[in-house]
Design an enzyme around this catalytic site. Structure first.
Site, PDB file in Angstrom:
ATOM      1  N   CYS A  96       0.981  -1.115  -0.082  1.00 42.65           N
ATOM      2  CA  CYS A  96      -0.012   0.000  -0.046  1.00 42.65           C
ATOM      3  C   CYS A  96       0.917   1.155  -0.136  1.00 42.65           C
ATOM      4  CB  CYS A  96      -0.823   0.049   1.180  1.00 42.65           C
ATOM      5  SG  CYS A  96      -1.783  -1.546   1.460  1.00 42.65           S
ATOM      6  N   HIS A 127       5.194 -28.891 -29.241  1.00 45.58           N
ATOM      7  CA  HIS A 127       5.201 -30.084 -28.460  1.00 45.58           C
ATOM      8  C   HIS A 127       3.731 -30.021 -27.595  1.00 45.58           C
ATOM      9  CE1 HIS A 127       8.995 -31.625 -29.452  1.00 45.58           C
ATOM     10  NE2 HIS A 127       9.343 -30.344 -29.386  1.00 45.58           N
ATOM     11  N   LYS A 186       3.114  -7.926 -20.965  1.00 49.08           N
ATOM     12  CA  LYS A 186       2.593  -6.825 -21.256  1.00 49.08           C
ATOM     13  C   LYS A 186       1.379  -6.779 -21.671  1.00 49.08           C
ATOM     14  CE  LYS A 186       4.871  -4.974 -19.155  1.00 49.08           C
ATOM     15  NZ  LYS A 186       5.894  -4.935 -18.371  1.00 49.08           N
ATOM     16  N   GLU A 190       8.103 -11.074 -22.079  1.00 52.07           N
ATOM     17  CA  GLU A 190       7.940  -9.868 -21.877  1.00 52.07           C
ATOM     18  C   GLU A 190       6.614  -9.133 -22.695  1.00 52.07           C
ATOM     19  OE1 GLU A 190       8.294  -8.101 -19.422  1.00 52.07           O
ATOM     20  OE2 GLU A 190       7.744  -6.122 -19.976  1.00 52.07           O
ATOM     21  N   ARG A 218       0.750   2.257  -5.937  1.00 47.93           N
ATOM     22  CA  ARG A 218       1.133   0.963  -4.759  1.00 47.93           C
ATOM     23  C   ARG A 218      -0.211   0.365  -4.651  1.00 47.93           C
ATOM     24  NH1 ARG A 218       6.253   1.675  -2.498  1.00 47.93           N
ATOM     25  NH2 ARG A 218       5.488   0.200  -0.816  1.00 47.93           N
ATOM     26  N   GLY A 240       1.972  -3.552   4.629  1.00 51.37           N
ATOM     27  CA  GLY A 240       2.760  -4.686   4.790  1.00 51.37           C
ATOM     28  C   GLY A 240       1.725  -5.557   5.686  1.00 51.37           C
TER      29      GLY A 240
HETATM   30  C1  F6R Z   1       5.108  -6.032 -15.069  1.00 43.22           C
HETATM   31  C2  F6R Z   1       5.637  -5.873 -13.901  1.00 43.22           C
HETATM   32  C3  F6R Z   1       6.131  -6.797 -12.571  1.00 43.22           C
HETATM   33  C4  F6R Z   1       7.312  -6.572 -11.922  1.00 43.22           C
HETATM   34  C5  F6R Z   1       7.544  -7.219 -10.665  1.00 43.22           C
HETATM   35  C6  F6R Z   1       8.840  -7.050  -9.981  1.00 43.22           C
HETATM   36  O1  F6R Z   1       5.060  -5.245 -15.898  1.00 43.22           O
HETATM   37  O2  F6R Z   1       5.918  -4.779 -13.682  1.00 43.22           O
HETATM   38  O3  F6R Z   1       6.013  -8.242 -13.097  1.00 43.22           O
HETATM   39  O4  F6R Z   1       8.365  -6.575 -13.000  1.00 43.22           O
HETATM   40  O5  F6R Z   1       6.473  -7.270  -9.870  1.00 43.22           O
HETATM   41  O6  F6R Z   1       8.898  -5.964  -9.480  1.00 43.22           O
HETATM   42  P1  F6R Z   1      10.241  -5.142  -9.145  1.00 43.22           P
HETATM   43  O7  F6R Z   1      10.946  -4.901 -10.661  1.00 43.22           O
HETATM   44  O8  F6R Z   1       9.810  -3.857  -8.435  1.00 43.22           O
HETATM   45  O9  F6R Z   1      10.926  -6.292  -8.413  1.00 43.22           O
END
Ligand code: F6R
Length: 580
Positions: free
Chosen positions: A2, A483, A464, A460, A27, A101
Site C-alpha cells: 500500500c 510439443h 505486457k 515480456e 502502489r 505490510g
Molecule cells: C510487469 C511488472 C511486474 C514487476 C514485478 C517485479 O509489468 O511490472 O512483473 O516486474 O512485480 O517488480 P520489481 O521489478 O519492482 O521487483
C-alpha cells in the site's frame, strides 16, 4: 503493498497528504483514506476506490489540522470495503494508524491483549491503534506506548500513527518508509515521490527504526537507543513524476526510453568494474527477479553466458526453495525496479553469497541490503506495468557483460546507438501498431514465440499484453510450441513470432507450422521474409531486443486503451509487490 503518507507542519495536512497519495496510487488503489489529528480530535475520511473516489472533495472534507496521515490500499487481509480502508482508529478514536505490510501475529495479539475489543474491520492493521491505546492508558505517554507496541509486532510493516494531541510516530520492519525533511515540515511516505515537490532531503528509515515527531522536529530510535541517520539528497525532479502532457504515465514512460537507456549506461567505471570483479570471483552467478525483472534476469544470464561465465537464472519465489545450494563463493545478481519485491528479498534473506543489486528506486530495501548496487537511473516509474525500467535493466546487464568481454566504451557506445533508434523505430511502426491493436482488441487468445533472446522478448511482450489488455496470452520457445500448445491453434488464432537472427530459419518454420493450422501470423524482425499477416520492422541492431520490446510495449498500451482499460492501473496489480 500500500502507499502511506504522513505530514506534520504548518499547512493543512489533508491537502498535502491528498497530493502525496496521488503519487503513491500506483502502489494500490482498492481504497484510500486520510486522518488528521490535533484540532482537537482525530478526524477520518475514507472509502473504497481510488483516492478521488474515496475522498469526495478535500476542500469540503472536514479533516482540517496540521498533522495527518493517509493511505492508498492494495487489499491483503480483509476485502475491499469502507471498513477495511485505512486509517484505522483505536477504540476511543483518539489514535489513528496507516500501515503497509502484514502483521503476521495479529490473531494472537487480538486473543492475548485485545479480547474484549469490538473490531470494526477485518484487517490485521486494526490491532495496532488499539494496542497503542492500551499501552498509552498504562504508560501515559504516546511515544513510549508506540515503542512498546513495536516490540509486540511480528511481520512486515511501515506504520505512521497519530494521536488526537497531534503527536506523530512512525516505525518500520521490512517495508519501505522514508522521512522527508523541509523547512518547518516533515513528511513520511512509502517512497520519496509524495514529498519531492516540497523537499529533496530524505532519510531512508531502516528496519527497527521508530521515529518520534514533535514540535516540527524528529528523533529516531533503534533498539531503544537514539540514533542519527544520514540525510540524503534526492536528485529526482518532481516534474519527472508527472505526465507531461501524455494521456498516461505508461505512454510517457515508453517514450522516455531513448533517454532512460542512455542514462542507464552512464555508469561509473568503478561501479561496472566492481560488478565484473564480483562476477569473476564467483564460482556460479545466479540472477534472480520476479515478473518483468525476471525476464531481465533471463536475458542478463544469456548476455553473461555469451561473455563466458557460468550463470543460472531463476525467479526468486522458486529459487527460495533451493537457495541452500548457493554458497558464499557464488554471487547473486538481484534485479528489481522497486527494490521492495517481497519474493526477492525473502529469497535473499537466506543466501550466504554476496549480492549485486540492479535497482531503480534509490534507498530501497534491496539497494541497502546488497553488497554492491548499480542504479538503473530510470527515474520514477509510475505506470504499474514496467516499461522503461525493463529496458534500463537489460541495458545495464548488457553493459556489464560486454564490458567484461570487450570494453566499457564499446559496450556503452553500442547501447547509446540503440537508444538513439528507439524513437524512430516507434515512429516507423506506428501505423502497424494501430492496425495490429485494432485487430487484437477483439481477440481472446494470443501466442508469442521466439528463440534465443527472442524467447525473453516473447515472454515480456506476452506479459505486457495480458496484464494491460486482459487478453489471454502465452509465450513459448519457438521449438516448444509444437510439443503441445499448437493444439490450441484454430482458424484466426494470432501467433506472434520474433524473427531474430538467432535461429531465424527455425522460428520461421515454427510460425509457418502455426499458419498451416489456421493461425494469423504476425512477424517481428528485419524483413518480412514470409507471408505474415502483419509485420513489425525492426532495424538491424546489436541490441535489437530493446527495440522489439519498445514496440510491443506500445502495442500493449494501445490495445489496452482501445479496450477501454486504464493502462496505468491494471486491475488486481500493484507496482510494488511487498507480499509473498
Ligand atoms: C510487469 C511488472 C511486474 C514487476 C514485478 C517485479 O509489468 O511490472 O512483473 O516486474 O512485480 O517488480 P520489481 O521489478 O519492482 O521487483
Amino acid at each position: 503493498m500500500c502507499g502511506i503518507v504522513g505530514y506534520s507542519g504548518e499547512d493543512e495536512a489533508a491537502e498535502k497528504i491528498y497530493r502525496g497519495l496521488k503519487k503513491l496510487e500506483y502502489r494500490g488503489y482498492d481504497s484510500a483514506g486520510i486522518a488528521t489529528a490535533g484540532n482537537p480530535t482525530v478526524k477520518v475520511e475514507k472509502g473504497t476506490g481510488t483516492i478521488d473516489e474515496a475522498i469526495d472533495s478535500i476542500s469540503e472534507a472536514e479533516i482540517d489540522g496540521n498533522v495527518g496521515i493517509g493511505h492508498t490500499r492494495w487489499a491483503t487481509h480483509g476485502g475491499v470495503t469502507d471498513e477495511n480502508a485505512h486509517p484505522h482508529r483505536s477504540s476511543s478514536g483518539a489514535i489513528a494508524v496507516v500501515h503497509n505490510g502484514i502483521i503476521n501475529n495479529y490473531e494472537e495479539l487480538k486473543e492475548k491483549h485485545l479480547s474484549g475489543h469490538d473490531f470494526r474491520s477485518e484487517t490485521d492493521t486494526e490491532v495496532i491503534p488499539r494496542l497503542i491505546e492500551e499501552k498509552h492508558d498504562e504508560l501515559e505517554d504516546f511515544h513510549r506506548a508506540v515503542e512498546a507496541v513495536v516490540e509486540m509486532l511480528e511481520g512486515s510493516y511501515a506504520v505512521v500513527a497519530v494521536k488526537d494531541s497531534g503527536e506523530m510516530a512512525a516505525f518500520k520492519e521490512s517495508s519501505p518508509l522514508a522521512l522527508g525533511i523541509s523547512d518547518g515540515e516533515l513528511f513520511l511516505a512509502s517512497d520519496v515521490t509524495p514529498f519531492l515537490e516540497h523537499t529533496d532531503k530524505a532519510v531512508f528509515l531502516e528496519d527497527g527504526d521508530v521515529v518520534r515527531i514533535e514540535n516540527g522536529d524528529y528523533t529516531i530510535k533503534n533498539s531503544g537507543e537514539e540514533i542519527e541517520r544520514e540525510v540524503k539528497h534526492i536528485d529526482w525532479d518532481a516534474e519527472e513524476a508527472s505526465k507531461e502532457g501524455h494521456d498516461h504515465f505508461m505512454q510517457k514512460e515508453i517514450k522516455e526510453q531513448p533517454d532512460t537507456v542512455k542514462r542507464a549506461v552512464f555508469q561509473d567505471r568503478s561501479d561496472v568494474e566492481e560488478a565484473i570483479d564480483m562476477i569473476e570471483e564467483a564460482d556460479t552467478v545466479y540472477l534472480s527477479g520476479c515478473g518483468t525483472s525476471s525476464y531481465a534476469a533471463d536475458l542478463g544470464a544469456k548476455y553473461l553466458r555469451e561473455a563466458g561465465y557460468d550463470v543460472i537464472s531463476e525467479q526468486s519465489h522458486e529459487m527460495e526453495y533451493w537457495n541452500d545450494h548457493v554458497t558464499e563463493d557464488d554471487l547473486v545478481i538481484a534485479i528489481s525496479q522497486s527494490g521492495e519485491t517481497a519474493d526477492l528479498l525473502s529469497m535473499l534473506g537466506d543466501v550466504d553469497a554476496p549480492v549485486l543489486s540492479i535497482v531503480n528506486v534509490v534507498g530501497s530495501t534491496l539497494a541497502r541490503k546488497a553488497d554492491h548496487t548499480m542504479y538503473i537511473n530510470a527515474g520514477p516509474e509510475i505506470g504499474v506495468a514496467s516499461t522503461k525500467a525493463f529496458t534500463a535493466q537489460i541495458a545495464v546487464l548488457k553493459l556489464i557483460a560486454e564490458t567484461a568481454e570487450a570494453s566499457l566504451k564499446e559496450a556503452r557506445n553500442s547501447l547509446i546507438d540503440t537508444a538513439g533508434k528507439i524513437e524512430q523505430t516507434l515512429e516507423d511502426n506506428e501505423e502497424t501498431v494501430e492496425e495490429v491493436s485494432d485487430y487484437l482488441q477483439d481477440q481472446d487468445h494470443v501466442y508469442f514465440i521466439g528463440r534465443g533472446k527472442g524467447f525473453e522478448v516473447a515472454k515480456e511482450s506476452s506479459l505486457k499484453l495480458k496484464e494491460l489488455s486482459y487478453i489471454h496470452s502465452e509465450s513459448f520457445p519457438g521449438g516448444e510450441f509444437k510439443h503441445g500448445t499448437i493444439a490450441l491453434v484454430e482458424d484466426g488464432t494470432p501467433v506472434v513470432a520474433f524473427m531474430r537472427d538467432e535461429g531465424l530459419e527455425d522460428i520461421f518454420s515454427n510460425a509457418k507450422e502455426a499458419e498451416s493450422r489456421g493461425a494469423d501470423i504476425i512477424g517481428v524482425g528485419k524483413e518480412n521474409v514470409g507471408d505474415f499477416k502483419y509485420f513489425f520492422d525492426i532495424p538491424e541492431d546489436e541490441n535489437s531486443e530493446i527495440l522489439e520490446v519498445a514496440v510491443f510495449q506500445m502495442l500493449s498500451y494501445r490495445t489496452a486503451v482501445k479496450r477501454g482499460h486504464n493502462p496505468d492501473k491494471p486491475r488486481n496489480l500493484a507496482k510494488s509487490v511487498t507480499v509473498k
